[in-house]
Design a protein around this motif. Structure first.
Motif, PDB file in Angstrom:
ATOM      1  N   ILE A 157     -13.227  53.332  10.533  1.00 42.17           N
ATOM      2  CA  ILE A 157     -12.037  52.492   9.867  1.00 42.17           C
ATOM      3  C   ILE A 157     -11.531  53.355   8.075  1.00 42.17           C
ATOM      4  O   ILE A 157     -10.666  53.829   7.730  1.00 42.17           O
TER       5      ILE A 157
ATOM      6  N   ILE B 246      -9.182  55.179   6.097  1.00 42.26           N
ATOM      7  CA  ILE B 246      -8.637  55.002   4.915  1.00 42.26           C
ATOM      8  C   ILE B 246      -8.456  56.199   3.945  1.00 42.26           C
ATOM      9  O   ILE B 246      -7.415  56.757   3.194  1.00 42.26           O
TER      10      ILE B 246
ATOM     11  N   VAL C  51      -6.657  59.679   4.985  1.00 43.22           N
ATOM     12  CA  VAL C  51      -5.356  59.845   4.174  1.00 43.22           C
ATOM     13  C   VAL C  51      -4.617  59.480   3.171  1.00 43.22           C
ATOM     14  O   VAL C  51      -4.454  60.468   2.508  1.00 43.22           O
ATOM     15  N   LEU C  52      -5.991  59.065   2.354  1.00 38.09           N
ATOM     16  CA  LEU C  52      -5.842  59.338   0.694  1.00 38.09           C
ATOM     17  C   LEU C  52      -5.580  60.862   0.280  1.00 38.09           C
ATOM     18  O   LEU C  52      -5.272  61.487  -0.242  1.00 38.09           O
TER      19      LEU C  52
ATOM     20  N   MET D 291      -3.003  62.910   1.265  1.00 42.12           N
ATOM     21  CA  MET D 291      -1.782  62.147   0.066  1.00 42.12           C
ATOM     22  C   MET D 291      -1.818  63.269  -1.064  1.00 42.12           C
ATOM     23  O   MET D 291      -1.022  63.653  -1.365  1.00 42.12           O
ATOM     24  N   VAL D 292      -3.396  63.336  -1.174  1.00 44.85           N
ATOM     25  CA  VAL D 292      -3.981  63.851  -2.587  1.00 44.85           C
ATOM     26  C   VAL D 292      -3.126  65.620  -2.552  1.00 44.85           C
ATOM     27  O   VAL D 292      -2.492  66.154  -3.537  1.00 44.85           O
TER      28      VAL D 292
ATOM     29  N   THR E 266       5.361  55.537   5.589  1.00 40.48           N
ATOM     30  CA  THR E 266       4.297  55.481   5.695  1.00 40.48           C
ATOM     31  C   THR E 266       3.287  54.408   6.686  1.00 40.48           C
ATOM     32  O   THR E 266       3.200  53.636   7.068  1.00 40.48           O
TER      33      THR E 266
ATOM     34  N   LEU F 115       1.175  52.983   9.615  1.00 36.80           N
ATOM     35  CA  LEU F 115      -0.300  51.407   8.920  1.00 36.80           C
ATOM     36  C   LEU F 115       0.089  50.888   9.454  1.00 36.80           C
ATOM     37  O   LEU F 115      -1.329  50.258  10.323  1.00 36.80           O
TER      38      LEU F 115
ATOM     39  N   LEU G 159      -2.267  48.307  12.135  1.00 36.63           N
ATOM     40  CA  LEU G 159      -2.962  47.386  12.449  1.00 36.63           C
ATOM     41  C   LEU G 159      -1.945  46.174  13.566  1.00 36.63           C
ATOM     42  O   LEU G 159      -3.349  45.861  14.143  1.00 36.63           O
TER      43      LEU G 159
END
Lengths: 299, 130
Positions: free
Chosen positions: A11, A15, A18-19, A22-23, A38, A42, A46
């Motif tokens: 996990i 995360i 994904v970040l 995004m960049v 998004t 997400l 969850l």
């Protein structure tokens, strides 16, 4: 033997990746992410974790129960892990193919395809109703064969973790030897596409060889860019609607269908099947597209 | 999963969506008449587009078919979503018309139109074969 849950361990990496994606989207193409999409993806991820936690103990008990009737004792050896991983991936292929070809299983799996985006957050957009749809039956042969339940569930977790990174447009094509054997972002973009050429293709989890073996492989083409989502786009970011819309549609069809044979058809036939032939299936869409393509070639 | 873990993950989900928003990701689809017609033809079996009313803000279009049928095309995030309209009853509103899809979850779309365009749309709907 006690084994860790690979998905839980992964996990933090999910995360961070994904970040990072995004960049990349910010630098290359902002349209690869949509904040509301998004959030929906997400949140569904969850909910899937929560549903998995609730059903996990029961699933493990079922696996242990099935293992009581095993054909042989395979035990804990290094080659058993390897064999288990490969056979679990084959079981995943069968499950996944059924999830696209039988509406009962599709009702659960459609959640994963309901985003019109294809990014790492889409990978986490997972079902809430996997247990209800009885998806676990596809792994029963492994327990009955004699693989340890904890080993099978560990391999299944690794399989899911592998599938995370292939949900991206940030990676083009990989070296040919890799594309020949493994499932890759390119192969899986095809799977998520609604272009007629790509519908119901590339069901693989880890090894694309299953699709090549069973005739369901389709390569990605530069002249037919994948368009993502489902044939009847939701047009809504509502989380509950994304999770349950196909179950609701199926229940309505079941209620309205004349006769038991038709009612059964709405449960076990392919998505899009209707008793009066008024809807479209993958086959009718592909046939219409082929006719159109052939006509434009002749002219 | 403990309540603390669940709360942490929920906070992470909200944070990631917030970061996507703060980074300015997303946008709206580039919708014009041609794309609206192509989208309706591609998505709806047997639909042959004859023309389209495009909202001035480019977020929705009403496409009419050559057989007197209609399709609603609306922006959905950075993409488009389409529905064939089994019934159409455009509701005149300030600066245009509101078209209901007939599906609660798909919703309705407001088309911002010049008065002459709006009147043409209403007349076309009124004159359609039933």
């Amino acid at each position: 033997m006690s084994l860790p849950n690979p998905v839980a361990l992964a996990i933090p990496a999910f995360i961070l990746l994904v970040l990072a994606e995004m960049v990349v989207a910010r630098l290359k193409d902002r349209r690869r992410y949509c904040p509301r999409d998004t959030l929906t993806s997400l949140s569904l991820g969850l909910g899937n974790l929560l549903a998995g936690t609730l059903a996990g103990s029961l699933l493990f008990a079922l696996a242990v129960g099935a293992h009581q009737y095993r054909l042989i004792d395979i035990g804990w050896t290094w080659w058993a892990f390897l064999l288990c991983f490969v056979l679990d991936d084959l079981a995943y292929y069968v499950f996944h193919r059924s999830a696209h070809r039988v509406r009962w299983f599709w009702a659960s799996h459609v959640i994963h395809h309901s985003s019109q985006h294809y990014n790492l957050s889409t990978a986490l957009r997972q079902t809430w109703t996997g247990f209800l749809s009885l998806a676990f039956v596809f792994r029963l042969p492994l327990f009955l064969l004699g693989f340890e339940p904890a080993m099978v569930l560990f391999c299944a977790g690794l399989n899911l973790v592998y599938q995370f990174w292939i949900h991206t447009e940030a990676i083009g094509r990989l070296p040919p030897w890799f594309e020949a054997v493994m499932n890759t972002p390119s192969h899986h973009r095809v799977h998520h596409a609604v272009n007629p050429r790509y519908l119901d293709r590339n069901y693989a989890g880890v090894f694309i060889v299953w699709d090549r073996m069973f005739g369901t492989f389709e390569p990605e083409r530069d002249d037919d860019r994948p368009r993502y989502g489902i044939l009847r786009q939701l047009g809504s970011f509502n989380i509950l609607w994304a999770a349950f819309h196909e179950w609701i549609g199926m229940a309505r069809d079941l209620w309205a269908a004349p006769g038991w044979r038709n009612k059964l058809g709405y449960l076990v036939r392919e998505p899009g099947w209707s008793h009066d032939g008024s809807r479209e299936t993958t086959e009718t869409i592909r046939a219409r597209w082929r006719e159109r393509t052939a006509a434009s070639t002749r002219n | 999963m403990s309540a603390l873990q669940l709360a942490g993950l929920l906070a992470t989900v909200l944070a990631l969506a917030g970061i996507a928003w703060a980074m300015g990701l997303g946008g709206s689809p580039a919708l014009d008449r041609d794309r609206a017609m192509a989208e309706a033809e591609e998505r709806l079996a047997g639909f042959a587009a004859g023309g389209a009313f495009l909202s001035e803000d480019g977020v929705a279009a009403l496409v009419w078919g050559e057989r007197g049928d209609f399709a609603l095309v609306k922006a959905h995030g950075v993409d488009l979503a389409v529905r064939r309209l089994s019934r159409i009853a455009p509701e005149p509103v300030e600066g245009g018309v509101r078209v209901h899809s007939g599906e609660r979850m798909f919703g309705a779309a407001t088309l911002k139109l010049l008065p002459a365009e709006r009147d043409r749309l209403l007349a076309m709907v009124e004159a359609r074969p039933r």
